[in-house]
Motif scaffolding. Structure first.
Motif, PDB file in Angstrom:
ATOM      1  N   MET A   1     -20.429  10.752 -59.529  1.00  0.00           N
ATOM      2  CA  MET A   1     -19.947  11.118 -58.103  1.00  0.00           C
ATOM      3  C   MET A   1     -18.505  10.239 -57.712  1.00  0.00           C
ATOM      4  O   MET A   1     -18.539   9.401 -57.674  1.00  0.00           O
ATOM      5  CB  MET A   1     -21.172  11.126 -57.332  1.00  0.00           C
ATOM      6  N   ALA A 232     -26.957   6.936 -53.861  1.00  0.00           N
ATOM      7  CA  ALA A 232     -27.285   7.184 -55.310  1.00  0.00           C
ATOM      8  C   ALA A 232     -28.275   8.319 -55.255  1.00  0.00           C
ATOM      9  O   ALA A 232     -28.354   9.014 -56.306  1.00  0.00           O
ATOM     10  CB  ALA A 232     -27.996   5.921 -55.588  1.00  0.00           C
ATOM     11  N   TRP A 234     -28.327  10.975 -53.761  1.00  0.00           N
ATOM     12  CA  TRP A 234     -27.821  12.357 -53.486  1.00  0.00           C
ATOM     13  C   TRP A 234     -26.960  12.668 -54.938  1.00  0.00           C
ATOM     14  O   TRP A 234     -27.213  13.768 -55.591  1.00  0.00           O
ATOM     15  CB  TRP A 234     -26.758  12.286 -52.309  1.00  0.00           C
ATOM     16  N   ALA A 235     -26.492  11.673 -55.399  1.00  0.00           N
ATOM     17  CA  ALA A 235     -25.873  11.736 -56.790  1.00  0.00           C
ATOM     18  C   ALA A 235     -26.858  12.292 -57.806  1.00  0.00           C
ATOM     19  O   ALA A 235     -26.583  13.071 -58.689  1.00  0.00           O
ATOM     20  CB  ALA A 235     -24.970  10.348 -56.955  1.00  0.00           C
ATOM     21  N   GLN A 236     -28.013  11.374 -57.971  1.00  0.00           N
ATOM     22  CA  GLN A 236     -29.097  11.753 -58.823  1.00  0.00           C
ATOM     23  C   GLN A 236     -29.537  13.079 -58.800  1.00  0.00           C
ATOM     24  O   GLN A 236     -29.840  13.933 -59.542  1.00  0.00           O
ATOM     25  CB  GLN A 236     -30.084  10.697 -58.722  1.00  0.00           C
ATOM     26  N   THR A 240     -21.754  15.859 -56.446  1.00  0.00           N
ATOM     27  CA  THR A 240     -20.555  15.557 -57.223  1.00  0.00           C
ATOM     28  C   THR A 240     -19.678  14.820 -56.338  1.00  0.00           C
ATOM     29  O   THR A 240     -18.637  14.076 -56.745  1.00  0.00           O
ATOM     30  CB  THR A 240     -19.834  16.603 -57.944  1.00  0.00           C
ATOM     31  N   TRP A 241     -19.910  15.006 -55.013  1.00  0.00           N
ATOM     32  CA  TRP A 241     -18.941  14.109 -53.978  1.00  0.00           C
ATOM     33  C   TRP A 241     -19.478  13.807 -52.877  1.00  0.00           C
ATOM     34  O   TRP A 241     -20.544  14.440 -52.382  1.00  0.00           O
ATOM     35  CB  TRP A 241     -17.677  15.199 -53.692  1.00  0.00           C
ATOM     36  N   TRP A 242     -19.466  12.365 -52.468  1.00  0.00           N
ATOM     37  CA  TRP A 242     -19.782  11.803 -51.262  1.00  0.00           C
ATOM     38  C   TRP A 242     -18.732  11.965 -50.336  1.00  0.00           C
ATOM     39  O   TRP A 242     -17.399  11.252 -50.712  1.00  0.00           O
ATOM     40  CB  TRP A 242     -20.442  10.600 -51.472  1.00  0.00           C
ATOM     41  N   PRO A 271     -22.486   4.747 -56.717  1.00  0.00           N
ATOM     42  CA  PRO A 271     -24.046   5.125 -57.018  1.00  0.00           C
ATOM     43  C   PRO A 271     -24.579   4.432 -58.320  1.00  0.00           C
ATOM     44  O   PRO A 271     -23.960   4.082 -59.112  1.00  0.00           O
ATOM     45  CB  PRO A 271     -23.783   6.630 -57.436  1.00  0.00           C
TER      46      PRO A 271
END
Length: 271
Positions: A1, A232, A234-236, A240-242, A271
Motif C-alpha cells: 500500500m 495495516a 485497511w491494507a490487508q 492500495t492507498w492510505w 503496513p
C-alpha cells in the motif's frame, strides 16, 4: 500500500513547502483540494511538479460538474507534462453549500452525476481519442495540433472517483475509472476493513480490474502502534492507498499546518 498526504490548506507557498517536505520524508503522493474561491490547485501543483521529482500529484477532490471538462483536461495534461507523468485527478459531484445556490451552479444531484459521467468521456477523448464529443451536456471538437501539444505523458492520466458504497448506481461509475475513494453509507456506523473487503469483492464481480486503486483516508500517528495496526488492517483488506488527512480537526489553520508538517516529517505509515 502506498501513502499520500492531503494538504490542509494554507497559502500557496506554505502548501508548496509541505509538498517538498513530503517527498523528502518518503510519501508517495501529495493531494490538494478545490474550493469555489481559494488557492488554485492546478497552479499550485504545477509549482510542486518543478520542485519535486517522485511524488504523484492530484486532487481530493475536483467537483467536476461545476468545471468545464475540456479546461480540466488541459490542466491535468499540462501538469502531467510538467511532472513527467505524475498527475492524477479525483472526481466527485461536489458537496453542496449555502453559497452555491447563489452562484447558479447545478445543484440537482441527478444532473450533477450525469454531467460527471459525460465529463469523463470528454476528458479521455481529448487525452487519447479523436478530440470530439457530442453529448447531452457538452459538445466539443478540438484541433489535432492542440491535442498533440497538450498530450499527457500518461495515456491517459488516472482518474479516481468518489463513489457511495453500497449504492450500485454510484459504484458502477467506478468501473469506468482507475480508482475509487469510497464514501460509506452504513446507517450511521463507522466503516471497517470488512466493508472495504466487501466493496472490493462486489467490484471484482462486476469486472473491475485487479489494478483498480482503492483509497482509504484518515489520521495516523507514527508514535501510536494501534494507529499503525489500523492502517495495516485497511491494507490487508485491499486498500492500495492510505491518504493522511486532517478534515475533522477543529484547530486553527496554523495549528493544522503545524500538525500536518509534524506528521509528514515522521514518514508514511508502513503496513
Amino acid at each position: 500500500m502506498r501513502a499520500g498526504v492531503i494538504l490542509p490548506g494554507g497559502t500557496a507557498t506554505e502548501q508548496l513547502e509541505l509538498a517538498v517536505a513530503a517527498e523528502a520524508a518518503g510519501w508517495d503522493a501529495v493531494l490538494t483540494w478545490e474550493t469555489g474561491y481559494g488557492v488554485d490547485p492546478w497552479t499550485l501543483m504545477a509549482a510542486m511538479a518543478v520542485r519535486t521529482e517522485r511524488v504523484r500529484l492530484g486532487t481530493m477532490l475536483t467537483p467536476v460538474p461545476w468545471r468545464r471538462p475540456w479546461k480540466l483536461a488541459s490542466q491535468v495534461a499540462t501538469l502531467d507534462q510538467l511532472s513527467g507523468g505524475r498527475a492524477f485527478v479525483t472526481l466527485g459531484v461536489g458537496a453542496l453549500s449555502d453559497d452555491l445556490t447563489q452562484t447558479r451552479e447545478v445543484t440537482d444531484l441527478r444532473e450533477r452525476a450525469a454531467r460527471m459521467d459525460e465529463a469523463i468521456d470528454v476528458m479521455r477523448s481529448l487525452w487519447t481519442g479523436d478530440g470530439e464529443h457530442h453529448g447531452t451536456y457538452y459538445d466539443v471538437t478540438c484541433s489535432a495540433w492542440l491535442r498533440d501539444a497538450v498530450r499527457p505523458v500518461q495515456s491517459p492520466p488516472p482518474i479516481w472517483v468518489a463513489a457511495a458504497w453500497p449504492r450500485p448506481r454510484s459504484m458502477r461509475r467506478v468501473l469506468r475509472c482507475d480508482g475509487v475513494s469510497p464514501e460509506y453509507h452504513l446507517d450511521g456506523r463507522d466503516a471497517t476493513p470488512g466493508d472495504l473487503r466487501a466493496m472490493r469483492e462486489w467490484l471484482a464481480g462486476q469486472g473491475a480490474p485487479d489494478t483498480l486503486d482503492v483509497v482509504t483516508e484518515g489520521e495516523s500517528s507514527a508514535e501510536d502502534p494501534d494507529s499503525m495496526a489500523a492502517v495495516a488492517g485497511w491494507a490487508q483488506a485491499g486498500a492500495t492507498w492510505w491518504l493522511e488527512s486532517r478534515w475533522g480537526s477543529t484547530d486553527s489553520l496554523a495549528a493544522r499546518l503545524a500538525d500536518t508538517r509534524r506528521r509528514i516529517d515522521s514518514g508514511p505509515p508502513i503496513p
